[in-house]
Scaffold this motif. Structure first.
Motif, PDB file in Angstrom:
ATOM      1  N   PHE A   5       0.835  -1.198   0.000  1.00 46.90           N
ATOM      2  CA  PHE A   5       0.000   0.000   0.000  1.00 46.90           C
ATOM      3  C   PHE A   5       0.873   1.252   0.000  1.00 46.90           C
ATOM      4  O   PHE A   5       1.842   1.327   0.757  1.00 46.90           O
ATOM      5  CB  PHE A   5      -0.867   0.064   1.258  1.00 46.90           C
ATOM      6  CG  PHE A   5      -1.918  -0.985   1.370  1.00 46.90           C
ATOM      7  CD1 PHE A   5      -1.697  -2.137   2.110  1.00 46.90           C
ATOM      8  CD2 PHE A   5      -3.155  -0.826   0.760  1.00 46.90           C
ATOM      9  CE1 PHE A   5      -2.671  -3.112   2.234  1.00 46.90           C
ATOM     10  CE2 PHE A   5      -4.135  -1.796   0.876  1.00 46.90           C
ATOM     11  CZ  PHE A   5      -3.892  -2.944   1.610  1.00 46.90           C
ATOM     12  N   PHE A  37      -5.017   5.745   2.318  1.00 43.94           N
ATOM     13  CA  PHE A  37      -4.333   4.604   1.729  1.00 43.94           C
ATOM     14  C   PHE A  37      -4.771   4.390   0.295  1.00 43.94           C
ATOM     15  O   PHE A  37      -5.940   4.580  -0.053  1.00 43.94           O
ATOM     16  CB  PHE A  37      -4.637   3.334   2.530  1.00 43.94           C
ATOM     17  CG  PHE A  37      -3.849   3.212   3.794  1.00 43.94           C
ATOM     18  CD1 PHE A  37      -4.264   3.845   4.950  1.00 43.94           C
ATOM     19  CD2 PHE A  37      -2.681   2.475   3.827  1.00 43.94           C
ATOM     20  CE1 PHE A  37      -3.533   3.754   6.125  1.00 43.94           C
ATOM     21  CE2 PHE A  37      -1.936   2.369   4.983  1.00 43.94           C
ATOM     22  CZ  PHE A  37      -2.365   3.014   6.144  1.00 43.94           C
ATOM     23  N   GLY A  38      -3.830   3.982  -0.527  1.00 45.77           N
ATOM     24  CA  GLY A  38      -4.164   3.502  -1.849  1.00 45.77           C
ATOM     25  C   GLY A  38      -4.879   2.162  -1.726  1.00 45.77           C
ATOM     26  O   GLY A  38      -4.939   1.569  -0.647  1.00 45.77           O
ATOM     27  N   THR A  39      -5.424   1.681  -2.827  1.00 45.09           N
ATOM     28  CA  THR A  39      -6.192   0.432  -2.816  1.00 45.09           C
ATOM     29  C   THR A  39      -5.307  -0.802  -2.692  1.00 45.09           C
ATOM     30  O   THR A  39      -5.806  -1.884  -2.439  1.00 45.09           O
ATOM     31  CB  THR A  39      -7.053   0.313  -4.069  1.00 45.09           C
ATOM     32  OG1 THR A  39      -6.241   0.610  -5.208  1.00 45.09           O
ATOM     33  CG2 THR A  39      -8.215   1.300  -4.011  1.00 45.09           C
TER      34      THR A  39
END
Lengths: 115, 111
Positions: free
Chosen positions: B88, B101-103
């Motif tokens: 992440f 957070f990114g996916t």
């Protein structure tokens, strides 16, 4: 040094039941967070706290309440559990402010199933 | 609100192959962090990048922060089975108290 401790580790609830998830940190961190993690959705912030006695809403706060009565503890409550709240819940803490890198330290997680 | 997108969502490599995950933001970031989550585990901090164009290395892992501070990448050279997990990227937003957070990119490594 335990770091961030979450209890319980697993729980199964019936729809409509209530429960409280406990997060405790022994690093004297100011900031604490509750996230939920669902497949393919990454980590989504539920609520957070920037100090004892303070709380704020995150990205997905509906259906949850929190309290930060003591600096080391952050409680997440589900008043009436729904199947949509089936998820893995993570607590995290960080020192916040300008001192450190604001690294978030995570607990091991609570796996919750709502039937 | 700020969004942090990551690609790919999933990658399967043979041990020894290289791997790269990319993180893109719609806004300029003050800094970016990377975390790794092993299967069944919790996210663990890897590194933070702060400066435009910054490059940092940790053994076989190379992290880059774009010149415009809107994108970042993580490159793993010669993957090993111990690299399995989800990576992440994350960035603080607003008053520097919320981490977005990114996916995540899930990496699978097979022999």
């Amino acid at each position: 040094n335990a770091g961030v401790t979450q209890t319980p580790k697993f729980r199964v609830l019936k729809t409509g039941q209530s429960m409280t998830l406990l997060c405790a940190q022994d690093m004297n961190h100011e900031y604490m967070y509750w996230y939920r993690q669902d497949p393919g959705m990454g980590l989504r912030l539920i609520h957070y706290s920037v100090g004892e006695g303070t709380t704020a809403k995150g990205e997905v706060p509906d259906g949850y309440n929190v309290s930060r009565l003591k600096k080391q503890n952050f409680l997440l409550g589900l008043e009436s559990a729904a199947p949509s709240q089936t998820s893995v819940y993570f607590c995290a803490s960080t020192d916040g402010g300008g001192g450190g890198k604001n690294i978030q330290y995570f607990g091991a997680g609570t796996r919750l199933s709502v039937l | 609100g700020q969004q942090v997108m990551q690609i790919p969502q999933y990658q399967h490599v043979q041990e020894g192959e290289d791997f790269t995950t990319y993180c893109n933001s719609s806004t300029t970031l003050s800094n970016i962090q990377w975390y790794k989550q092993r299967p069944g585990g919790h996210p663990v901090f890897l590194i933070q990048l702060v400066k435009s164009g910054e490059v940092k290395k940790q053994k076989r892992l190379t992290f880059q922060f774009g010149e415009a501070k809107k994108n970042s990448s993580l490159h793993i050279t010669a993957t090993q089975t111990t690299d399995v997990g989800t990576y992440f990227c994350a960035a603080y937003t607003g008053t520097a108290s919320k981490l977005t957070f990114g996916t995540g990119t899930r990496l699978q490594v097979t022999l």
